[in-house]
Design an enzyme around this catalytic site. Structure first.
Site, PDB file in Angstrom:
ATOM      1  N   ASP A 318     -37.412  17.872 -57.694  1.00  0.00           N
ATOM      2  CA  ASP A 318     -38.613  17.887 -58.538  1.00  0.00           C
ATOM      3  C   ASP A 318     -39.482  16.650 -58.348  1.00  0.00           C
ATOM      4  O   ASP A 318     -40.435  16.438 -59.108  1.00  0.00           O
ATOM      5  CB  ASP A 318     -38.224  18.028 -60.016  1.00  0.00           C
ATOM      6  N   GLU A 401     -27.302   5.542 -60.802  1.00  0.00           N
ATOM      7  CA  GLU A 401     -27.810   4.687 -59.732  1.00  0.00           C
ATOM      8  C   GLU A 401     -27.116   3.325 -59.741  1.00  0.00           C
ATOM      9  O   GLU A 401     -26.691   2.817 -58.698  1.00  0.00           O
ATOM     10  CB  GLU A 401     -29.321   4.493 -59.861  1.00  0.00           C
TER      11      GLU A 401
END
Length: 462
Positions: A318, A401
């Site tokens: 996306d 992350e």
């Protein structure tokens, strides 16, 4: 001495002569322009009536698995690959490199002739392998999948083509094109999609990893939702502009989706379609779910088993990407970073660069993270990943992350490469598609015999 009347008459005569000369010049210019225009119109009309030269177009018979007689269309000869009746093989010698295009066996109902072509040229060396063609079939073994990834040290590029047939395009004075009918072969997509789409013929590229330019491995987690196919299509056609790339599409599911496989085949980017369902203990939690973690870890396992060099990048389906960032990241030595736009209330997530050195991170949510960066804001060398065999992404929402980058330790700030003009440009954006509800139930009684019955198979139901 002339009288005043005589002087006036002489002046009038001179003026009359000049006016007459000016009118003559204008008339001649008008005639010249009109004649030129008429000539150009006649020339254009004459050229439009002339037939195209035989080496300018190649007529291809449209392939059909149900009829021997097929309509033909005209395609540019620059896009028509070369053929062999039994097995398509093109060898392009360029310097020290080699280009090979392989295709499946082809048979013609009206001819048993075969042809093979060899083209030699000079230039920069590269190597490419293309499988021709891959189709959606209604055969019983439609679930058949083939994964072929080869690593070589040659200079290569990946080539794809979607030509309906393969024509003889030898670089010679011969202008005769041999037209053959190619048999269909199943791909990833199931036979239900083949029946729904009719005789759809697809080609799946075979990825060949090479050293120069360094290969890119794009890991894209995905999951079933109304926007899934649209977002994969948008990202796929962006990746189609990037050479020497393998797209790892990994779905949060227990089995592959034929709609996704059909979409990937249609796009034409070299890919591997895998599945990695989220562990059950995280599915049942009422808290935030660690979406995409199992997918990305599956991609890391794939690279450890199949890749030795190159760069990996987590590209969500996306997001929006400038293709320049892919060319910059492919030369990453260990870890590289850059800004990502449209992230949190700050509008951007970026490393802070002070006097040319990394001096912290700018993000709308730090949350005690050592590396408060967005998933789209860093890339990692495959060799560096191999040196960290236990590096993986944690199942901790919000810290995916940070946890992955921490697992790459030891990693110093001066070892992190700063891309996008030392983090002064935004080349990736954390865009998010509007969430759409599932489609309403299909009225089979009212629309069962219309085109909507085919479209209905492409929609996501509750």
């Amino acid at each position: 001495m002339l009288l005043p009347q005589a002087k006036d008459s002489k002046v009038n005569a001179n003026l009359s002569n000049k006016m007459a000369l000016g009118k003559s010049i204008k008339m001649y210019l008008t005639i010249f322009v009109a004649t030129t225009c008429i000539y150009m119109v006649l020339y254009q009309y004459h050229m439009s009536r002339q037939p195209l030269a035989t080496n300018e177009v190649v007529k291809h018979p449209e392939k059909s698995s149900s009829s021997s007689s097929s309509s033909s269309y005209i395609a540019s000869y620059l896009w028509a690959p070369m053929l062999n009746n039994s097995s398509t093989s093109i060898n392009l010698t360029m310097g020290q490199g080699l280009v090979q295009v392989h295709g499946p066996n082809a048979t013609d109902s009206s001819s048993s002739s075969s042809a093979s072509n060899l083209v030699s040229a000079s230039g920069s060396s590269f190597y490419s392998t293309v499988s021709l063609p891959l189709t959606l079939s209604s055969a019983s073994d439609a679930n058949n999948k083939s994964i072929s990834t080869t690593t070589t040290t040659s200079t290569t590029t990946t080539t794809t083509t979607t030509a309906a047939t393969v024509a003889n395009a030898a670089l010679s004075t011969t202008t005769t094109a041999q037209k053959l009918k190619t048999t269909t072969q199943p791909g990833h997509a199931h036979n239900t999609i083949g029946k729904a789409m009719g005789a759809v013929h697809k080609i799946r590229s075979t990825f060949v990893a090479v050293s120069e330019p360094p290969p890119l491995y794009i890991i894209t987690p995905t999951y079933r939702r109304p926007e899934q196919l649209a977002e994969l299509t948008r990202l796929g056609y962006t990746l189609k502009h990037v050479p020497n790339l393998l797209w790892l599409v990994i779905e949060d599911a227990n089995k592959t989706n034929p709609l996704v496989a059909h979409t990937l085949d249609r796009i034409g980017v070299p890919y591997e379609y895998l599945v990695a369902p989220m562990p059950e203990q995280y599915k049942l939690t009422k808290r935030a779910k660690p979406r995409g973690v199992s997918n990305r870890n599956r991609g890391l396992d794939y690279l450890r088993a199949n890749a030795t060099e190159g760069v990996l990048y987590f590209a969500d389906d996306d997001n929006t990407y400038d293709v320049n960032i892919f060319e910059q990241m492919r030369y990453t030595k260990k870890v590289s970073m850059w800004p990502v736009g449209l992230v949190t209330k700050t509008g951007v997530s970026s490393p802070i660069i002070r006097e040319g050195k990394l001096d912290g991170y700018y993000d709308g949510w730090i949350g005690g993270r050592k590396y408060p960066v967005d998933m789209a804001g860093f890339a990692v060398s495959v060799k560096f990943l191999h040196e960290r065999p236990y590096a993986k992404m944690p199942f901790k929402p919000g810290y995916e992350e940070d946890g992955f980058l921490r697992s790459l330790a030891p990693l110093q700030n001066n070892e992190i490469e700063l891309l996008a003009d030392e983090c002064r440009e935004i080349l990736t954006w954390h865009t998010q598609t509007k969430k759409n509800p599932a489609a309403l139930p299909f009225n089979q009684t009212r629309y069962g015999n219309t085109n909507l019955a085919f479209i209905e198979k492409l929609l996501v139901r509750p």
